[in-house]
Design a protein around this motif. Structure first.
Motif, PDB file in Angstrom:
ATOM      1  N   GLU A 131       1.050  -1.302  -0.103  1.00  0.00           N
ATOM      2  CA  GLU A 131      -0.195  -0.059  -0.300  1.00  0.00           C
ATOM      3  C   GLU A 131       1.230   1.472  -0.036  1.00  0.00           C
ATOM      4  O   GLU A 131       1.244   1.427   0.497  1.00  0.00           O
ATOM      5  CB  GLU A 131      -0.822  -0.030   1.291  1.00  0.00           C
ATOM      6  N   PRO A 132       0.899   2.135  -1.178  1.00  0.00           N
ATOM      7  CA  PRO A 132       1.759   2.448  -1.101  1.00  0.00           C
ATOM      8  C   PRO A 132       1.628   4.180   0.662  1.00  0.00           C
ATOM      9  O   PRO A 132       2.443   4.814   0.337  1.00  0.00           O
ATOM     10  CB  PRO A 132       1.310   3.719  -2.453  1.00  0.00           C
ATOM     11  N   LEU A 133       0.429   4.862   0.303  1.00  0.00           N
ATOM     12  CA  LEU A 133      -0.017   4.737   1.094  1.00  0.00           C
ATOM     13  C   LEU A 133       0.563   5.124   2.741  1.00  0.00           C
ATOM     14  O   LEU A 133       0.723   5.830   3.534  1.00  0.00           O
ATOM     15  CB  LEU A 133      -1.435   5.450   1.117  1.00  0.00           C
ATOM     16  N   ARG A 171      -0.689  17.930  -9.242  1.00  0.00           N
ATOM     17  CA  ARG A 171      -1.065  17.206  -7.897  1.00  0.00           C
ATOM     18  C   ARG A 171      -2.251  18.693  -7.905  1.00  0.00           C
ATOM     19  O   ARG A 171      -3.153  18.304  -6.653  1.00  0.00           O
ATOM     20  CB  ARG A 171      -0.395  16.114  -6.945  1.00  0.00           C
ATOM     21  N   ARG A 172      -1.107  19.344  -7.826  1.00  0.00           N
ATOM     22  CA  ARG A 172      -2.231  21.083  -6.643  1.00  0.00           C
ATOM     23  C   ARG A 172      -3.615  20.918  -7.484  1.00  0.00           C
ATOM     24  O   ARG A 172      -4.592  20.939  -6.942  1.00  0.00           O
ATOM     25  CB  ARG A 172      -1.428  21.984  -6.939  1.00  0.00           C
ATOM     26  N   THR A 173      -3.552  20.840  -9.144  1.00  0.00           N
ATOM     27  CA  THR A 173      -4.569  21.487  -9.234  1.00  0.00           C
ATOM     28  C   THR A 173      -5.977  19.738  -9.372  1.00  0.00           C
ATOM     29  O   THR A 173      -6.799  20.145  -9.509  1.00  0.00           O
ATOM     30  CB  THR A 173      -4.320  21.181 -11.457  1.00  0.00           C
ATOM     31  N   ALA A 174      -5.005  18.781  -9.645  1.00  0.00           N
ATOM     32  CA  ALA A 174      -5.406  17.514  -9.126  1.00  0.00           C
ATOM     33  C   ALA A 174      -6.606  17.311  -7.731  1.00  0.00           C
ATOM     34  O   ALA A 174      -7.832  16.944  -7.595  1.00  0.00           O
ATOM     35  CB  ALA A 174      -4.746  15.962  -9.155  1.00  0.00           C
ATOM     36  N   TYR A 175      -6.253  18.027  -7.220  1.00  0.00           N
ATOM     37  CA  TYR A 175      -6.244  19.128  -5.023  1.00  0.00           C
ATOM     38  C   TYR A 175      -7.753  19.231  -5.565  1.00  0.00           C
ATOM     39  O   TYR A 175      -8.711  18.703  -5.121  1.00  0.00           O
ATOM     40  CB  TYR A 175      -5.762  19.431  -4.638  1.00  0.00           C
ATOM     41  N   LEU A 209      -3.329  11.729 -11.467  1.00  0.00           N
ATOM     42  CA  LEU A 209      -3.486  11.719 -10.458  1.00  0.00           C
ATOM     43  C   LEU A 209      -3.610  11.035 -10.000  1.00  0.00           C
ATOM     44  O   LEU A 209      -4.981  12.078  -9.088  1.00  0.00           O
ATOM     45  CB  LEU A 209      -2.501  13.006 -10.249  1.00  0.00           C
ATOM     46  N   ALA A 210      -4.451  10.077  -9.642  1.00  0.00           N
ATOM     47  CA  ALA A 210      -6.089  10.089  -8.946  1.00  0.00           C
ATOM     48  C   ALA A 210      -5.306   9.347  -7.803  1.00  0.00           C
ATOM     49  O   ALA A 210      -5.659   9.204  -6.666  1.00  0.00           O
ATOM     50  CB  ALA A 210      -6.095   8.099  -9.173  1.00  0.00           C
ATOM     51  N   ASP A 211      -3.419   9.514  -7.833  1.00  0.00           N
ATOM     52  CA  ASP A 211      -3.445   9.385  -6.042  1.00  0.00           C
ATOM     53  C   ASP A 211      -3.469  10.387  -5.220  1.00  0.00           C
ATOM     54  O   ASP A 211      -3.270  10.258  -4.277  1.00  0.00           O
ATOM     55  CB  ASP A 211      -1.691   9.262  -6.275  1.00  0.00           C
ATOM     56  N   VAL A 212      -4.118  11.236  -5.781  1.00  0.00           N
ATOM     57  CA  VAL A 212      -4.121  12.620  -4.541  1.00  0.00           C
ATOM     58  C   VAL A 212      -5.616  12.728  -4.263  1.00  0.00           C
ATOM     59  O   VAL A 212      -5.877  12.528  -2.304  1.00  0.00           O
ATOM     60  CB  VAL A 212      -4.306  14.053  -5.767  1.00  0.00           C
ATOM     61  N   LEU A 213      -6.831  11.747  -5.334  1.00  0.00           N
ATOM     62  CA  LEU A 213      -8.159  11.446  -4.333  1.00  0.00           C
ATOM     63  C   LEU A 213      -7.682   9.903  -3.395  1.00  0.00           C
ATOM     64  O   LEU A 213      -8.162  10.133  -2.061  1.00  0.00           O
ATOM     65  CB  LEU A 213      -8.876  11.146  -6.060  1.00  0.00           C
ATOM     66  N   ALA A 214      -6.768   8.894  -4.173  1.00  0.00           N
ATOM     67  CA  ALA A 214      -7.196   8.238  -2.475  1.00  0.00           C
ATOM     68  C   ALA A 214      -5.656   8.792  -1.096  1.00  0.00           C
ATOM     69  O   ALA A 214      -6.501   8.644  -0.390  1.00  0.00           O
ATOM     70  CB  ALA A 214      -5.987   7.024  -3.107  1.00  0.00           C
ATOM     71  N   ALA A 215      -5.300   9.351  -1.731  1.00  0.00           N
ATOM     72  CA  ALA A 215      -4.735  10.457  -0.992  1.00  0.00           C
ATOM     73  C   ALA A 215      -5.854  11.469   0.681  1.00  0.00           C
ATOM     74  O   ALA A 215      -5.208  10.747   1.691  1.00  0.00           O
ATOM     75  CB  ALA A 215      -3.475  11.264  -1.039  1.00  0.00           C
ATOM     76  N   MET A 216      -6.766  11.702   0.210  1.00  0.00           N
ATOM     77  CA  MET A 216      -7.230  12.487   0.573  1.00  0.00           C
ATOM     78  C   MET A 216      -8.232  11.929   1.447  1.00  0.00           C
ATOM     79  O   MET A 216      -8.388  12.159   2.804  1.00  0.00           O
ATOM     80  CB  MET A 216      -8.695  13.398  -0.048  1.00  0.00           C
ATOM     81  N   PHE A 217      -8.998  10.907   1.329  1.00  0.00           N
ATOM     82  CA  PHE A 217      -9.814   9.699   2.140  1.00  0.00           C
ATOM     83  C   PHE A 217      -8.644   9.492   3.059  1.00  0.00           C
ATOM     84  O   PHE A 217      -9.034   8.814   4.000  1.00  0.00           O
ATOM     85  CB  PHE A 217     -10.460   8.446   0.992  1.00  0.00           C
ATOM     86  N   HIS A 218      -7.349   9.125   2.279  1.00  0.00           N
ATOM     87  CA  HIS A 218      -6.803   8.297   3.343  1.00  0.00           C
ATOM     88  C   HIS A 218      -6.466   8.886   4.854  1.00  0.00           C
ATOM     89  O   HIS A 218      -6.994   8.229   6.213  1.00  0.00           O
ATOM     90  CB  HIS A 218      -5.705   7.442   2.735  1.00  0.00           C
TER      91      HIS A 218
END
Length: 252
Positions: A131-133, A171-175, A209-218
């Motif tokens: 799990e990268p997070l 990533r800033r834009t994706a956030y 950059l779906a990792d940004v969305l994953a990071a938000m929930f995590h």
């Protein structure tokens, strides 16, 4: 990076991979590196395995076939997680294949494969195994990662996840886009527009950059979430909403 599930391969691809692995294993050890490179580059061999591998990897990849390392560019290359020059016997091993963009594969990773000085274990993250997070924390408003472990630090260095300005800016834009997505989901759901809400979820995960969305929930579920989302209490409240989390995380 986001956690990924490894997909099954077509039976004929599995059979071909096994055949070529056996050919390498029957080769004198000192010649295996050259034999592996020769087989992988052979036109007939690539025709027999490439389509099956790419189809399976594309189905596993985030978004629309995004690179499994940076999550931004299109994944075009079959990357050998442990480079074939270092582990020729793994050249045709399915568990050693990931989807990468040309930049991550050829400009960043190349033949780099750092190992722990303590036990020799790989330091790069395989998102189908770890799990990268747990190893990388994204500072959401800034768009940069912090390494939480030696594995995380190694990934930052090898893939240049913070050194590549286009990734940080993206990533800033994706956030900002992801925050809009959860807000729009709430509005659509409150209005009973469930098909629209489902579409919002689907589109959100299919963006680069779906990792940004994953990071938000995590991070919203973290014990210090209130500190991580200072000044963004409305976003945090949405990310903690059980129905919203269920809708988005069922698609992750």
């Amino acid at each position: 990076m986001i956690r990924l599930e490894r997909a099954p391969l077509p039976p004929d691809t599995v059979a071909h991979l096994r055949t070529y692995t056996e050919q390498i294993e029957r080769t004198v050890e000192s010649d295996r590196k050259a034999r592996a490179a020769e087989l992988w580059a052979h036109t007939t061999v690539r025709r027999r395995v490439r389509d099956g591998l790419l189809a399976a990897l594309a189905g596993m990849a985030p978004g629309h076939q995004r690179c499994m390392y940076c999550g931004d560019s299109q994944g075009t290359d079959i990357d050998h997680f442990e480079p074939k020059s270092l582990a020729p016997a793994r050249t045709f091993e399915w568990l050693n294949h990931l989807l990468a963009c040309a930049y991550c594969n050829s400009n960043q990773k190349r033949n780099l494969f750092p190992r722990s000085e303590e036990d020799g274990s790989p330091l790069l993250l395989d998102p189908t195994l770890q799990e990268p997070l747990d190893h990388l924390r994204l500072v959401l408003p800034v768009g940069e990662y912090k390494g939480l472990t030696p594995r995380g630090e190694a990934c930052l260095a090898v893939f240049g996840l913070n050194a590549r300005g286009v990734l940080v800016d993206g990533r800033r834009t994706a956030y900002e886009t992801a925050k809009e997505s959860v807000e729009l989901w709430r509005i659509a759901t409150d209005r009973g527009q469930h098909d629209k809400a489902a579409k919002i979820v689907r589109v959100a995960w299919n963006r680069p950059l779906a990792d940004v969305l994953a990071a938000m929930f995590h991070q919203a579920d973290h014990r210090v979430a209130d500190l991580l989302f200072v000044g963004e209490e409305e976003t945090l409240a949405l990310l903690r909403d059980r129905a919203l989390r269920a809708a988005f995380l069922s698609r992750a």
